[in-house]
Write a protein that holds these residues in place. Structure first.
Motif, PDB file in Angstrom:
ATOM      1  N   THR A 121       0.831  -1.201   0.000  1.00 38.02           N
ATOM      2  CA  THR A 121       0.000   0.000   0.000  1.00 38.02           C
ATOM      3  C   THR A 121       0.863   1.248   0.000  1.00 38.02           C
ATOM      4  OG1 THR A 121      -1.647  -1.234   1.263  1.00 38.02           O
ATOM      5  CG2 THR A 121      -1.915   1.154   1.178  1.00 38.02           C
ATOM      6  N   PHE A 122       1.954   1.233   0.759  1.00 40.01           N
ATOM      7  CA  PHE A 122       2.840   2.388   0.790  1.00 40.01           C
ATOM      8  C   PHE A 122       3.432   2.662  -0.582  1.00 40.01           C
ATOM      9  CE2 PHE A 122       3.659   2.441   5.596  1.00 40.01           C
ATOM     10  CZ  PHE A 122       2.975   3.640   5.757  1.00 40.01           C
ATOM     11  N   SER A 123       3.737   1.615  -1.338  1.00 36.02           N
ATOM     12  CA  SER A 123       4.281   1.818  -2.685  1.00 36.02           C
ATOM     13  C   SER A 123       3.303   2.605  -3.542  1.00 36.02           C
ATOM     14  CB  SER A 123       4.575   0.475  -3.345  1.00 36.02           C
ATOM     15  OG  SER A 123       5.575  -0.214  -2.632  1.00 36.02           O
ATOM     16  N   MET A 124       2.025   2.258  -3.423  1.00 32.73           N
ATOM     17  CA  MET A 124       1.002   2.974  -4.195  1.00 32.73           C
ATOM     18  C   MET A 124       0.861   4.417  -3.737  1.00 32.73           C
ATOM     19  SD  MET A 124      -2.046   0.197  -4.769  1.00 32.73           S
ATOM     20  CE  MET A 124      -2.309  -0.106  -3.041  1.00 32.73           C
ATOM     21  N   LEU A 125       1.145   4.656  -2.454  1.00 34.62           N
ATOM     22  CA  LEU A 125       0.996   6.004  -1.898  1.00 34.62           C
ATOM     23  C   LEU A 125       2.259   6.842  -2.019  1.00 34.62           C
ATOM     24  CD1 LEU A 125      -0.990   5.101   1.349  1.00 34.62           C
ATOM     25  CD2 LEU A 125      -1.893   6.024  -0.800  1.00 34.62           C
ATOM     26  N   GLY A 126       3.329   6.233  -2.525  1.00 31.84           N
ATOM     27  CA  GLY A 126       4.561   6.981  -2.729  1.00 31.84           C
ATOM     28  C   GLY A 126       5.489   7.027  -1.519  1.00 31.84           C
ATOM     29  N   GLU A 127       5.189   6.271  -0.467  1.00 32.61           N
ATOM     30  CA  GLU A 127       6.073   6.229   0.700  1.00 32.61           C
ATOM     31  C   GLU A 127       7.224   5.280   0.393  1.00 32.61           C
ATOM     32  OE1 GLU A 127       8.161   6.803   3.451  1.00 32.61           O
ATOM     33  OE2 GLU A 127       6.266   7.749   4.051  1.00 32.61           O
ATOM     34  N   THR A 128       8.434   5.805   0.411  1.00 30.72           N
ATOM     35  CA  THR A 128       9.597   4.993   0.050  1.00 30.72           C
ATOM     36  C   THR A 128      10.410   4.533   1.258  1.00 30.72           C
ATOM     37  OG1 THR A 128      10.941   6.993  -0.230  1.00 30.72           O
ATOM     38  CG2 THR A 128       9.798   6.115  -2.202  1.00 30.72           C
ATOM     39  N   ALA A 129      10.099   5.056   2.436  1.00 29.55           N
ATOM     40  CA  ALA A 129      10.873   4.691   3.632  1.00 29.55           C
ATOM     41  C   ALA A 129       9.924   4.422   4.802  1.00 29.55           C
ATOM     42  CB  ALA A 129      11.872   5.796   3.974  1.00 29.55           C
ATOM     43  N   PRO A 130       9.134   3.337   4.731  1.00 26.61           N
ATOM     44  CA  PRO A 130       8.128   3.095   5.762  1.00 26.61           C
ATOM     45  C   PRO A 130       8.700   2.848   7.151  1.00 26.61           C
ATOM     46  CG  PRO A 130       8.253   1.248   4.236  1.00 26.61           C
ATOM     47  CD  PRO A 130       9.071   2.346   3.657  1.00 26.61           C
ATOM     48  N   VAL A 131       9.869   2.231   7.241  1.00 30.67           N
ATOM     49  CA  VAL A 131      10.465   2.003   8.557  1.00 30.67           C
ATOM     50  C   VAL A 131      10.818   3.341   9.194  1.00 30.67           C
ATOM     51  CG1 VAL A 131      12.338   0.908   9.831  1.00 30.67           C
ATOM     52  CG2 VAL A 131      11.360  -0.243   7.839  1.00 30.67           C
ATOM     53  N   ASP A 132      11.422   4.222   8.414  1.00 32.70           N
ATOM     54  CA  ASP A 132      11.767   5.547   8.927  1.00 32.70           C
ATOM     55  C   ASP A 132      10.509   6.334   9.298  1.00 32.70           C
ATOM     56  OD1 ASP A 132      14.447   4.997   8.551  1.00 32.70           O
ATOM     57  OD2 ASP A 132      14.549   6.023   6.613  1.00 32.70           O
ATOM     58  N   ALA A 133       9.458   6.189   8.503  1.00 29.59           N
ATOM     59  CA  ALA A 133       8.201   6.883   8.808  1.00 29.59           C
ATOM     60  C   ALA A 133       7.621   6.379  10.116  1.00 29.59           C
ATOM     61  CB  ALA A 133       7.204   6.679   7.666  1.00 29.59           C
ATOM     62  N   ALA A 134       7.631   5.063  10.307  1.00 29.39           N
ATOM     63  CA  ALA A 134       7.121   4.501  11.560  1.00 29.39           C
ATOM     64  C   ALA A 134       7.950   4.972  12.742  1.00 29.39           C
ATOM     65  CB  ALA A 134       7.130   2.973  11.488  1.00 29.39           C
TER      66      ALA A 134
END
Length: 197
Positions: free
Chosen positions: A171-184
């Motif tokens: 889902t993050f890929s579709m939303l353009g989030e490239t660094a989900p661990v850093d975001a979390a």
């Protein structure tokens, strides 16, 4: 034909859980089959149900093993951690989920047939995992009350969990989030800073 006397009950439990977890990791909960587990280990489906009581009992045992392995993974990562243990905890959470995606998500996908709560022994295993998180939050918020620590830990786990699910389902890929661990990790740090304030 089943090998009814080949193993003691405890050996049989371990054999079933090991094969069940292997199969679950391979095919996921939707395609998981207790009958296939029994067939793979050379026992009848009746033997599995004699040992675990029901399909739910079998799934609880398999998911409990995953929770135990997850807690051990986090403890190992924290034991080798530098000073930023919160980052280690968040990254360790993601690592376990991404290394064990189908077994990990089965913890949350499986619901007891009667809709009731999991038995006390299972809740104790889940509480042990949560205890790892609470311990790390307590270390950075030493003045916090125990109830507040537990509530915050639950919210932080939900935050990181959501990021993991979005990552695993792309889902993050579709939303353009490239660094989900850093975001979390950023969300976790913000919540801890707010709790300090």
């Amino acid at each position: 034909m089943g090998r009814r006397s080949d193993h003691s009950r405890s050996e049989l439990e371990a054999l079933i859980v090991t094969e069940g977890r292997r199969q679950l990791a391979e095919v996921g909960l939707a395609r998981f089959s207790a009958r296939d587990v029994a067939k793979r280990i050379g026992y009848s489906i009746g033997t599995l149900y004699n040992v675990f009581g029901s399909y739910d009992g079998l799934m609880l045992a398999i998911n409990a093993r995953t929770l135990t392995l997850w807690a051990a993974h986090l403890r190992e990562r924290l034991a080798a951690s530098g000073e930023d243990r919160i980052a280690t905890l968040v990254r360790g959470y993601f690592e376990f989920a991404t290394d064990n995606p189908k077994a990990w998500i089965a913890i949350y996908e499986h619901h007891l047939a009667d809709g009731g709560a999991a038995p006390d022994w299972y809740q104790a295993i889940a509480a042990d995992l949560m205890g790892v998180v609470v311990g790390e939050i307590a270390a950075v918020l030493p003045e916090a009350e125990p109830d507040a620590l537990l509530a915050l830990a639950r919210s932080l786990v939900a935050t990181v969990h959501g990021h993991c699910v979005f990552t695993l389902y792309m889902t993050f890929s579709m939303l353009g989030e490239t660094a989900p661990v850093d975001a979390a990790l950023t969300r976790v740090r913000e919540a801890i800073a707010a709790a300090r304030g």
